[in-house]
Design a protein around this motif. Structure first.
Motif, mmCIF file in Angstrom:
data_model
loop_
_atom_site.group_PDB
_atom_site.id
_atom_site.type_symbol
_atom_site.label_atom_id
_atom_site.label_comp_id
_atom_site.label_asym_id
_atom_site.label_seq_id
_atom_site.Cartn_x
_atom_site.Cartn_y
_atom_site.Cartn_z
ATOM 1 N N VAL A 1 0.821 -1.044 0.174
ATOM 2 C CA VAL A 1 -0.089 -0.069 -0.065
ATOM 3 C C VAL A 1 0.777 1.256 -0.009
ATOM 4 O O VAL A 1 0.554 2.064 -0.767
ATOM 5 N N TYR A 2 1.904 1.328 0.878
ATOM 6 C CA TYR A 2 2.913 2.237 1.000
ATOM 7 C C TYR A 2 3.428 2.848 -0.317
ATOM 8 O O TYR A 2 3.871 3.652 -0.930
ATOM 9 N N THR A 3 3.921 1.309 -0.963
ATOM 10 C CA THR A 3 4.608 1.704 -2.393
ATOM 11 C C THR A 3 3.789 2.317 -3.275
ATOM 12 O O THR A 3 4.173 3.294 -4.069
ATOM 13 N N GLU B 1 1.816 6.754 -6.897
ATOM 14 C CA GLU B 1 0.594 7.466 -7.330
ATOM 15 C C GLU B 1 0.515 8.398 -6.902
ATOM 16 O O GLU B 1 0.018 9.605 -7.370
ATOM 17 N N LYS B 2 0.664 8.821 -5.328
ATOM 18 C CA LYS B 2 0.458 10.117 -4.817
ATOM 19 C C LYS B 2 1.749 10.929 -4.604
ATOM 20 O O LYS B 2 1.507 12.545 -4.684
ATOM 21 N N CYS B 3 2.943 10.385 -4.717
ATOM 22 C CA CYS B 3 4.071 11.128 -4.420
ATOM 23 C C CYS B 3 4.697 11.360 -5.610
ATOM 24 O O CYS B 3 5.881 12.052 -5.765
ATOM 25 N N GLY B 4 4.421 10.625 -6.646
ATOM 26 C CA GLY B 4 5.436 10.692 -7.929
ATOM 27 C C GLY B 4 6.550 10.158 -8.060
ATOM 28 O O GLY B 4 7.511 10.395 -8.713
ATOM 29 N N GLU B 5 6.708 9.157 -7.204
ATOM 30 C CA GLU B 5 8.456 8.476 -7.217
ATOM 31 C C GLU B 5 7.978 7.048 -7.768
ATOM 32 O O GLU B 5 7.299 6.323 -7.792
ATOM 33 N N GLU C 1 3.285 18.345 0.995
ATOM 34 C CA GLU C 1 2.994 18.958 -0.101
ATOM 35 C C GLU C 1 3.014 17.874 -1.329
ATOM 36 O O GLU C 1 2.226 17.707 -2.102
ATOM 37 N N LYS C 2 4.207 17.344 -1.503
ATOM 38 C CA LYS C 2 4.487 16.032 -2.407
ATOM 39 C C LYS C 2 3.470 14.975 -2.181
ATOM 40 O O LYS C 2 2.814 14.513 -3.180
ATOM 41 N N TYR C 3 3.089 14.593 -0.948
ATOM 42 C CA TYR C 3 1.982 13.731 -0.820
ATOM 43 C C TYR C 3 0.605 14.211 -1.100
ATOM 44 O O TYR C 3 -0.368 13.224 -1.477
ATOM 45 N N GLY C 4 0.495 15.386 -1.159
ATOM 46 C CA GLY C 4 -0.747 15.815 -1.405
ATOM 47 C C GLY C 4 -1.549 16.557 -0.414
ATOM 48 O O GLY C 4 -1.833 15.719 0.447
ATOM 49 N N ASN D 1 -4.989 15.193 0.346
ATOM 50 C CA ASN D 1 -4.964 13.684 0.652
ATOM 51 C C ASN D 1 -5.062 13.484 2.115
ATOM 52 O O ASN D 1 -3.988 13.692 3.001
ATOM 53 N N LYS D 2 -6.254 13.119 2.594
ATOM 54 C CA LYS D 2 -6.282 13.139 4.151
ATOM 55 C C LYS D 2 -5.388 11.964 4.890
ATOM 56 O O LYS D 2 -4.952 12.526 6.032
ATOM 57 N N SER D 3 -5.264 10.860 4.402
ATOM 58 C CA SER D 3 -4.519 9.698 4.896
ATOM 59 C C SER D 3 -3.325 9.803 4.424
ATOM 60 O O SER D 3 -3.121 9.292 3.483
ATOM 61 N N LYS D 4 -2.253 10.125 5.143
ATOM 62 C CA LYS D 4 -0.923 10.327 4.816
ATOM 63 C C LYS D 4 -0.175 9.276 5.656
ATOM 64 O O LYS D 4 -0.183 9.451 6.964
ATOM 65 N N TYR D 5 0.271 8.197 5.184
ATOM 66 C CA TYR D 5 0.994 7.078 6.018
ATOM 67 C C TYR D 5 2.220 7.522 6.520
ATOM 68 O O TYR D 5 2.949 7.862 5.740
#
Length: 117
Positions: free
Chosen positions: A12-14, A19-23, A87-90, A93-97
């Motif tokens: 999920v983190y990967t 998807e969310k952090c553009g890595e 910011e990178k995570y968004g 985006n409410k749930s930031k792991y």
């Protein structure tokens, strides 16, 4: 082979990193070290996430992770890095792991070696 709950979470983190952090190519081995380093809190819905709007929480990330774990000196650049990562995570985006946030922070400060002990 049945995957463990931790492996599921790492997947999920990967996905979030991609998807969310553009890595494009997350370092899964390093992400695994960060996840293991977090211990049982990753299984707790509340503790496993970082609230980007909660200043107390952000201060805790700075104190417990950046200063204690990574051995960085307190200063404005720590808060700035947390901002950059969130910011990178968004922001929306409410749930930031927590594992993803810590992964990104450790990468930001090039402190991967902390996990090689």
């Amino acid at each position: 082979k049945i995957m463990s709950k931790r492996d599921d979470l790492i997947a999920v983190y990967t996905q979030d990193l991609k998807e969310k952090c553009g890595e494009k190519n997350p370092d899964v081995e390093f992400l695994t070290k960060v996840t293991v380093g977090l211990g049982p809190c990753i299984y707790n819905n509340d503790a496993s996430k970082v609230s980007g709007s909660d200043q107390t929480e952000l201060d805790r990330v700075k104190q417990n992770f950046l200063i204690k774990k990574l051995g960085l000196k307190d200063g404005p650049e720590l808060d700035k890095a947390i901002d950059v990562v969130l910011e990178k995570y968004g922001k929306s985006n409410k749930s930031k792991y927590r594992a993803v946030v810590y992964y990104l922070l450790a990468k930001h400060f090039k402190k991967e070696s902390v996990y090689n002990k």
